[in-house]
Each structure stands twice: as structure tokens, then as C-alpha cells.
Design an enzyme around this catalytic site. Sequence first.
Site, mmCIF file in Angstrom:
data_model
loop_
_atom_site.group_PDB
_atom_site.id
_atom_site.type_symbol
_atom_site.label_atom_id
_atom_site.label_comp_id
_atom_site.label_asym_id
_atom_site.label_seq_id
_atom_site.Cartn_x
_atom_site.Cartn_y
_atom_site.Cartn_z
ATOM 1 N N ARG A 61 0.869 -1.266 0.034
ATOM 2 C CA ARG A 61 -0.029 0.015 0.231
ATOM 3 C C ARG A 61 1.089 1.335 -0.023
ATOM 4 O O ARG A 61 0.419 2.274 -0.690
ATOM 5 C CB ARG A 61 -1.123 -0.124 1.079
ATOM 6 C CG ARG A 61 -2.006 -1.075 1.161
ATOM 7 C CD ARG A 61 -2.746 -1.048 2.124
ATOM 8 N NE ARG A 61 -4.245 -1.913 2.000
ATOM 9 C CZ ARG A 61 -5.288 -2.369 2.510
ATOM 10 N NH1 ARG A 61 -4.701 -2.167 4.178
ATOM 11 N NH2 ARG A 61 -6.172 -2.832 2.156
ATOM 12 N N LYS B 244 -19.007 -18.934 -0.163
ATOM 13 C CA LYS B 244 -20.364 -18.658 -0.033
ATOM 14 C C LYS B 244 -21.269 -17.899 -0.943
ATOM 15 O O LYS B 244 -20.666 -17.023 -1.315
ATOM 16 C CB LYS B 244 -20.686 -18.245 1.383
ATOM 17 C CG LYS B 244 -20.119 -19.157 2.690
ATOM 18 C CD LYS B 244 -20.684 -18.375 3.933
ATOM 19 C CE LYS B 244 -20.584 -19.278 4.960
ATOM 20 N NZ LYS B 244 -20.867 -18.867 6.290
ATOM 21 N N GLY C 59 -10.335 -9.331 -1.359
ATOM 22 C CA GLY C 59 -9.865 -10.370 -0.398
ATOM 23 C C GLY C 59 -9.088 -11.682 -0.774
ATOM 24 O O GLY C 59 -7.704 -11.351 -1.248
ATOM 25 N N GLY D 122 -12.973 -4.459 0.731
ATOM 26 C CA GLY D 122 -14.204 -4.259 0.931
ATOM 27 C C GLY D 122 -14.609 -3.296 -0.300
ATOM 28 O O GLY D 122 -15.904 -3.197 -0.768
HETATM 29 P P1 AMP Z 1 -14.392 -15.784 0.187
HETATM 30 O O1 AMP Z 1 -13.729 -14.951 1.214
HETATM 31 O O2 AMP Z 1 -15.679 -15.647 0.143
HETATM 32 O O3 AMP Z 1 -13.842 -15.426 -1.256
HETATM 33 O O4 AMP Z 1 -13.743 -17.255 0.377
HETATM 34 C C1 AMP Z 1 -12.365 -17.378 0.192
HETATM 35 C C2 AMP Z 1 -12.251 -18.925 1.028
HETATM 36 O O5 AMP Z 1 -13.039 -19.738 0.304
HETATM 37 C C3 AMP Z 1 -10.820 -19.446 0.752
HETATM 38 O O6 AMP Z 1 -10.460 -19.418 2.078
HETATM 39 C C4 AMP Z 1 -11.126 -20.712 0.241
HETATM 40 O O7 AMP Z 1 -10.286 -21.755 1.054
HETATM 41 C C5 AMP Z 1 -12.371 -21.280 0.687
HETATM 42 N N1 AMP Z 1 -12.938 -22.231 -0.281
HETATM 43 C C6 AMP Z 1 -12.660 -22.382 -1.627
HETATM 44 N N2 AMP Z 1 -13.268 -23.436 -2.200
HETATM 45 C C7 AMP Z 1 -13.599 -24.072 -1.162
HETATM 46 C C8 AMP Z 1 -14.510 -25.252 -1.014
HETATM 47 N N3 AMP Z 1 -14.568 -26.065 -1.885
HETATM 48 N N4 AMP Z 1 -15.016 -25.829 0.391
HETATM 49 C C9 AMP Z 1 -14.545 -25.102 1.267
HETATM 50 N N5 AMP Z 1 -13.954 -23.683 1.052
HETATM 51 C C10 AMP Z 1 -13.542 -23.288 0.101
#
Ligand code: AMP
Length: 395
Positions: free
Chosen positions: A35, A197, A353, A376
Amino acid sequence: MKTLNDFNFNGKKALIRVDFNVPLNDKFQVTDDTRIKAAKPTIIKILEDGGSCVLMSHLGRPKGFQEEFSLRHIVKKVSEIIGVEVKFAGNCIGEEAEKAVTGLDNGEVLLLENLRFHEEEKLGDENFAAQLAKYGDIYVNDAFGTAHRAHASTAIIAQNFPEKKCFGLLLAKEIESIAKVMETGEKPVTAVLGGAKVSSKITIIDNILNKIDHLIIGGGMTFTFIKAQGGSIGNSLVEDDKLDLAKEIMAEAKAKNVTIHLPVDSVIADAFANDANTKVEDVTKIPDDWMGLDAGPATQAKFAEVIAQSKTILWNGPLGVFEMPTFAKGTIALGDAIAEATKKGAFSLVGGGDSVAAVKQFGFESKVSYVSTGGGAMLESLEGKTLPGIAAILE
Ligand code: AMP
């Protein structure tokens, strides 16, 4: 859109909101200076014009004055990176700050103490903003990482500079990169959404379906979609209350002529562990007690084909649990495909992220067109929200 290049800073004091919210170790050394480096071009342009820079930033989430959150710790690092001995004021307002600002000559740089030592910063207090505003002739916002906050130094302060406010070079680049994907992107435009998610990405999906041609879905999100279509997902991550939502997204995409690409196979494991037993399985036929933790080889090839045909690519979220090497291959293969497409002329933006962490970890940073500096702020931009820090400059 007014940027730094619309002003000549000769003899002027630039009051710059930077994002120096950098990680420190227990010896208060900066462990990631991305940064600070990102703010350098703006500072250099002002100094080269013959102006001076008053830098303001926050660091962490202090409650009142807390030594561990002092920006004093980073002065040496900032001096090193900018190539100028940076001065420091131990308070961002009041006598000490005022004296330091008054004594600042052209060609000099002053860093003010952590803005968040005053609760007025986060409250967006107008008086606090007005006190800060006295320290500059021109207000420059170069902090994309906090552009989604209506804080005193990021948004409210701008009203004190009706004609004399602009975006710094970093923030301008962030805005342009997002526009290149969301507004002026050459078709076909492809978005890759991975991560954990559906629920955390739903607003993004809603917004981007109007702007893209292909949507690649990967990561943990996959299994909510597969289950919604009747597939067996074993023990994989799923949001059972989002099954209808997944169906709605599929229908909406169809109505908007957006092709959704889902994984066809998955690297499945009998435990959430790097040394678990693994095998490759059809993504719709995952046995009980097994879980999908990465994109399988057929999926990697399928996604690479879509990426190869894309002229504009947005990537948010890993395709697997990339933190464990056993389940990082899908994410690496996607990075390779995006790097290749970029080499052939596509525009690629990575933001939000964990995908940024993955891109850095696997060395793709210099092989994509742009890696966003805001987590964010990037997500809110993709959701189609107007960021207060950006709106305040445009008003
Ligand atoms: P996000 O912050 O929603 O982009 O989620 C990122 C996280 O999703 C990372 O820490 C990954 O380890 C997790 N992730 C990716 N694929 C999977 C999966 N198939 N099952 C569980 N966690 C996952």
C-alpha cells in the site's frame, strides 16, 4: 473526473488521504508494504511539480491513542520507499500538526499521526474534517481501501475543497479498472466468482449479470448450485437456505443471455486437511463423507477454454481451498489461464480479499492487468454501490 494531472502543485500543499493501513509484526516492522508503494506515484508527481505533501491515514482499529497503532512506526519505511526523509506530527490535529504543516517546504513530505486516534474520524465529524482541511491547498484522495467509508478524511473533508479536490493516481486507476470491466469492457466479458459462500456474493452476482457474457462459478459456492440441480455433494460446503436462490440465479442468467459455467469434476477429500485422502470425482456424484475442496482437471480445462476466449476478465474468489497445497491446483490453473489470456491482449482485473492473496502467493501479480488494493471497497464497487470517497470528489 478530476485527477492529479489536472493540477499543477508548484508551491502548493497537497493534503493526501492515503491508505497506509499496513500490517506490522510484533517489532512494529511493516510486513507488507504494497500500500505504501501504491501511493508513491501520487506523492512523487506532487513533489516533482514543486509542491509538498501532507499525508493522512488510519492504521488498525485503535480505541483512542494506542502506541501500537501509531503511524510513527512506519515513517522509516515510507521514507525509504518515497526516497525522501518523511517528517512526522504526533497528532493529526492541534498545535503539533499545525506547526509541522506551517514549517513544511516545497519538496517535503509530512505524515500525520493515525486519524483514528480521534473518534471523530469514523463518525465523519464536520468540524474535525474542517480542522484537517486547513493543512492543504488541494485535497487528494488516493485511498481506495477506505473509499467505501464516509469518514471525515475520506469523504466529508472534500466539501472544504469545492474546486480543489481530485483523485490520486492509484484511486483513478482503481476506478478506471472497474469501469473497464463493468462499463466499457470489450466482449466477451467473463466473471469468475469463487470463494466460500453464495450468500456473500449474491449482491455482486445480481449486479454483474447485466454486464457480463460468461459467469464461471467455483470454490465452495459450487455445491449449493450443484445440490439445487439435484446433484449429490456429500459433505461439501453448502448453504441449504440458498438452494432456491441458486435456481433463481441460473434462471436470471439464462434470461439475460449469460452463460453459467459450473465445475464438472472436483478434487474430493475424506477430511478438511492437506494430508487427507483425495480422489477426483464427478461433481454431481460425491459420496457421503467426502467433500469437494478443489476444481478437478476436467473443470480446469473447461474454465481455461472460456477464459481463452474472453477479452475482459474479472476474478474474485479462489476455486478451491488454496491455503492447503493439495487443493490449490484449480486456483493456480485458473491464474495460468488468466495470465495467458492477458498476454494475448485481454484485460484482467483481480479484486476482493482472498483472490488477491492467491494471486500474490502464486506469482500472478505481474501477469494480470490489475490487482485491486481494496477489499471491501472493491466488493462494494462490484455490487454497483457508489462509494462515498469517490462520490465526494465527483460532486
Ligand atoms: P471468500 O472470502 O468468500 O472469497 O472465500 C475464500 C475462501 O473460500 C478461501 O479461504 C478458501 O479456502 C475457501 N474455499 C474455496 N473453495 C472451497 C471449498 N470447495 N470448500 C470450502 N472452502 C472453500
